[in-house]
Design a protein around this motif. Structure first.
Motif, PDB file in Angstrom:
ATOM      1  N   GLN A 100       9.142  48.173  44.383  1.00 36.02           N
ATOM      2  CA  GLN A 100       9.864  48.932  43.349  1.00 36.02           C
ATOM      3  C   GLN A 100       9.808  48.213  42.005  1.00 36.02           C
ATOM      4  O   GLN A 100       9.541  48.834  40.969  1.00 36.02           O
ATOM      5  CB  GLN A 100      11.313  49.165  43.773  1.00 36.02           C
ATOM      6  CG  GLN A 100      11.460  50.145  44.907  1.00 36.02           C
ATOM      7  CD  GLN A 100      12.876  50.202  45.474  1.00 36.02           C
ATOM      8  OE1 GLN A 100      13.707  49.321  45.226  1.00 36.02           O
ATOM      9  NE2 GLN A 100      13.149  51.245  46.241  1.00 36.02           N
ATOM     10  N   GLU A 101      10.038  46.915  42.014  1.00 35.89           N
ATOM     11  CA  GLU A 101       9.999  46.144  40.771  1.00 35.89           C
ATOM     12  C   GLU A 101       8.577  46.078  40.225  1.00 35.89           C
ATOM     13  O   GLU A 101       8.362  46.182  39.017  1.00 35.89           O
ATOM     14  CB  GLU A 101      10.560  44.739  41.002  1.00 35.89           C
ATOM     15  CG  GLU A 101      10.754  43.931  39.742  1.00 35.89           C
ATOM     16  CD  GLU A 101      11.826  44.476  38.800  1.00 35.89           C
ATOM     17  OE1 GLU A 101      11.826  44.055  37.627  1.00 35.89           O
ATOM     18  OE2 GLU A 101      12.659  45.313  39.210  1.00 35.89           O
ATOM     19  N   ASN A 103       6.283  48.304  40.560  1.00 34.57           N
ATOM     20  CA  ASN A 103       6.005  49.609  39.961  1.00 34.57           C
ATOM     21  C   ASN A 103       6.600  49.722  38.563  1.00 34.57           C
ATOM     22  O   ASN A 103       5.952  50.229  37.645  1.00 34.57           O
ATOM     23  CB  ASN A 103       6.505  50.746  40.862  1.00 34.57           C
ATOM     24  CG  ASN A 103       5.664  50.919  42.102  1.00 34.57           C
ATOM     25  OD1 ASN A 103       4.504  50.502  42.152  1.00 34.57           O
ATOM     26  ND2 ASN A 103       6.240  51.533  43.127  1.00 34.57           N
ATOM     27  N   LYS A 104       7.824  49.243  38.400  1.00 33.17           N
ATOM     28  CA  LYS A 104       8.468  49.269  37.076  1.00 33.17           C
ATOM     29  C   LYS A 104       7.662  48.463  36.064  1.00 33.17           C
ATOM     30  O   LYS A 104       7.552  48.836  34.906  1.00 33.17           O
ATOM     31  CB  LYS A 104       9.881  48.682  37.148  1.00 33.17           C
ATOM     32  CG  LYS A 104      10.932  49.614  37.650  1.00 33.17           C
ATOM     33  CD  LYS A 104      12.302  48.977  37.448  1.00 33.17           C
ATOM     34  CE  LYS A 104      12.995  48.873  38.784  1.00 33.17           C
ATOM     35  NZ  LYS A 104      14.219  48.092  38.731  1.00 33.17           N
TER      36      LYS A 104
END
Length: 124
Positions: A100-101, A103-104
């Motif tokens: 998730q991080e 991707n950010k």
């Protein structure tokens, strides 16, 4: 001995995890006798009910089994069962957050692997 425990997690879970770690690290093998509840209470200087809660969970999950009047023993296949469980938790606790991080931050899969290899290489 209470200072051996982390305040962020219930003590019974930490006692349980320490026994799990001994199985995973091959300090305890299938059919080896596990430390008794009384031994753990005496060693850690904690409440009997606290230790029993962690031990009983291991028995319920068939990681340990009781021989009445003799003690608790490590179940066949318990190491593999624990490894599977811990791998799933690893994915949930670390990999999902990492992805998730990443991707950010627009980090590619290749970059993630490069970072992991770099960190793993520095451990040696």
């Amino acid at each position: 001995m209470k200072n051996l425990f982390n305040e962020d997690k219930p003590i019974y879970k930490q006692v349980r995890e320490q026994i799990e770690d001994q199985i995973i690290n091959k300090q305890l093998h299938p059919n080896d006798q596990a430390p008794s509840t009384n031994q753990l209470v005496s060693f850690y200087k904690i409440n009997h009910a606290t230790v029993s809660k962690g031990i009983n969970q291991l028995i319920e999950e068939e990681i340990l089994y009781k021989k009445r009047g003799i003690g608790m023993f490590v179940t066949e296949g318990s190491r593999e069962k624990l490894l599977d469980k811990r791998r799933e938790l690893f994915i949930e606790d670390y990999i999902v957050t990492l992805v998730q991080e990443a991707n950010k931050l627009e980090i590619t899969n290749e970059e993630i692997l490069k970072f992991i290899k770099k960190v793993k290489g520095s451990e040696k």
